[in-house]
Design a protein around this motif. Sequence first.
Motif, short mmCIF file in Angstrom:
data_model
loop_
_atom_site.label_atom_id
_atom_site.label_comp_id
_atom_site.label_asym_id
_atom_site.label_seq_id
_atom_site.Cartn_x
_atom_site.Cartn_y
_atom_site.Cartn_z
N GLN A 1 8.11 5.54 -11.07
CA GLN A 1 8.36 6.85 -10.49
C GLN A 1 9.86 7.05 -10.32
O GLN A 1 10.60 6.09 -10.04
N GLN B 1 5.48 1.10 -9.33
CA GLN B 1 4.17 1.38 -8.72
C GLN B 1 3.11 0.73 -9.59
O GLN B 1 3.05 0.97 -10.80
N GLY C 1 0.47 6.20 -1.82
CA GLY C 1 -0.40 5.44 -0.91
C GLY C 1 -1.49 4.69 -1.66
O GLY C 1 -2.14 5.23 -2.55
N GLY C 2 -1.70 3.46 -1.27
CA GLY C 2 -2.73 2.63 -1.87
C GLY C 2 -2.26 1.82 -3.06
O GLY C 2 -2.97 0.92 -3.51
N TRP C 3 -1.07 2.13 -3.57
CA TRP C 3 -0.54 1.37 -4.71
C TRP C 3 0.44 0.31 -4.22
O TRP C 3 1.13 0.49 -3.22
N LYS D 1 0.81 -1.22 0.00
CA LYS D 1 0.00 0.00 0.00
C LYS D 1 0.85 1.26 0.00
O LYS D 1 0.43 2.27 0.58
N LEU E 1 3.09 2.08 -13.23
CA LEU E 1 3.83 3.33 -13.40
C LEU E 1 5.24 3.12 -12.88
O LEU E 1 5.48 2.25 -12.04
N THR F 1 -1.12 -1.24 -9.66
CA THR F 1 -2.27 -1.93 -9.08
C THR F 1 -2.93 -2.72 -10.19
O THR F 1 -2.73 -2.44 -11.38
#
Lengths: 100, 371
Positions: free
Chosen positions: B65, B55, B34-36, B12, B63, B57
């Motif tokens: 970064q 990154q 957050g959340g990924w 997350k 992605l 989901t």
Amino acid sequence: MIRVKLPTHLRNLAHVNGEVELDIEHIGEASMSTVLDALESRYPVLRGTIRDMNTGKRRAFVRYFACEQDLSHDPADTPLPKEVIAGDEPLLIVGAMAGG
Amino acid sequence: MSGVRVLVGTRKGAFVLTSDGKREDWQVSGPHFGGWEIYHVAGSPADPDRLYASQSTAWFGQLIQRSDDGGKTWEPVGKDFTYEGDTGTHQFYDGTAVPWEFTRVWHLEPSLRDPDVVYAGIEDAGLFRTVDGGQTWQELPGLRAHGTGPQWQPGAGGLCLHTIVQHPTDEDRLFIAISAAGAFRTDDGAKTWQAINRGLKSDGIPDPDAEVGHCVHRIAMHPSRPDTLYMQKHWDVMRSDDAGDNWYEISGNLPTDFGFPVAVHAHEPDTVYVVPITSDSLHYPPDGKLRVYRSRVGGNEWEPLTAGLPQENCYVNVLRDAMAVDSLDEGGVYFGTTGGQVYASPDAGDTWEPIVSDLPSVLSVEVQTLS
């Protein structure tokens, strides 16, 4: 002007708050495909997050809703509902409810 | 003032943990993204402020970064991982042939020399590289062109290329590992590859000593001895002294030789760490005791390291990318758990302290030693 509501993760990625408003040429013929083209053109970071960046296929856990209807399975060039084209209703891009 | 920066990927978000050289007081930054799911965060050995993070989901895809300031700020870079040419097929779990399809980036391995060059190991198994700081990624297709590709099949986590090890001086030599195909080496800058699995025995495949099909979990190398490789396989801890041409078992007195990570001390090439896990069906430590095992002699003779680690009612796992070492004078060791703890040992494993204890499930841990 088309109003688009993005899910939280994509709003964060694009650094937007609230709805996105898109001006689209030939708005009377606007479809999911032309809206996504305009959205990705303004926010390149969203390329690949809603539909496959090569095939254009909608990602499996992404859905398109508008006017209380599920547009996810319509062909991408299907004209959007007139309420969306008129800007009276938003087009919702939704992360499907699944998992945690 | 020397210090360390611990890069933590979780289910997350990402976290950056920093401390000075004493490694007693820690600052925690995050969650980033957050959340990924953050499968991996890695720093460039050539420029410690250059970081890369994977990154993803299932909802919104992949992605990459990039940070140019040590993780304070991040910018998304390129994320198009399109396979080169006709992908052909590999095996699905049931043995049927399915085409290669990109799912996510498991592992990012920045070049030892150039901060703009990074290798990426992806699922379905492929090796990609950027030479422009992550803006564009190109497949190094010679690996999938290895004639055994149609035989590769996924492990429980998918058909993933999860390990990339660079030779310290020979830029043309790389080692990679795929679950569940095995280990491969290139000696010509990734143009051609050879399977390096001789000596591995895996009861879970039809031919236990087949050329490919082995579920290699992790490979580690000490840069002063680049022909010596340590491997944690699905079962068995293995060693090679000829750059992977031949492997022999060094599980020795381990309580179980199933596990995921393996790491080598920064200054002692014979000091090796593993985290024994009960079995492939019980992904938690034996007897509810979280024990790192250390060998000071390159394997076979192992000692449990328990000081500061929970010795009852502990049922977490430690994943393959979730152990790392620093290179301070007294070398430190770090690992993260699926229970959200990140443990640090500033004294080569003799004693441990949790840096954080309530993060989301930890997928990866990398350490940068800062001068």
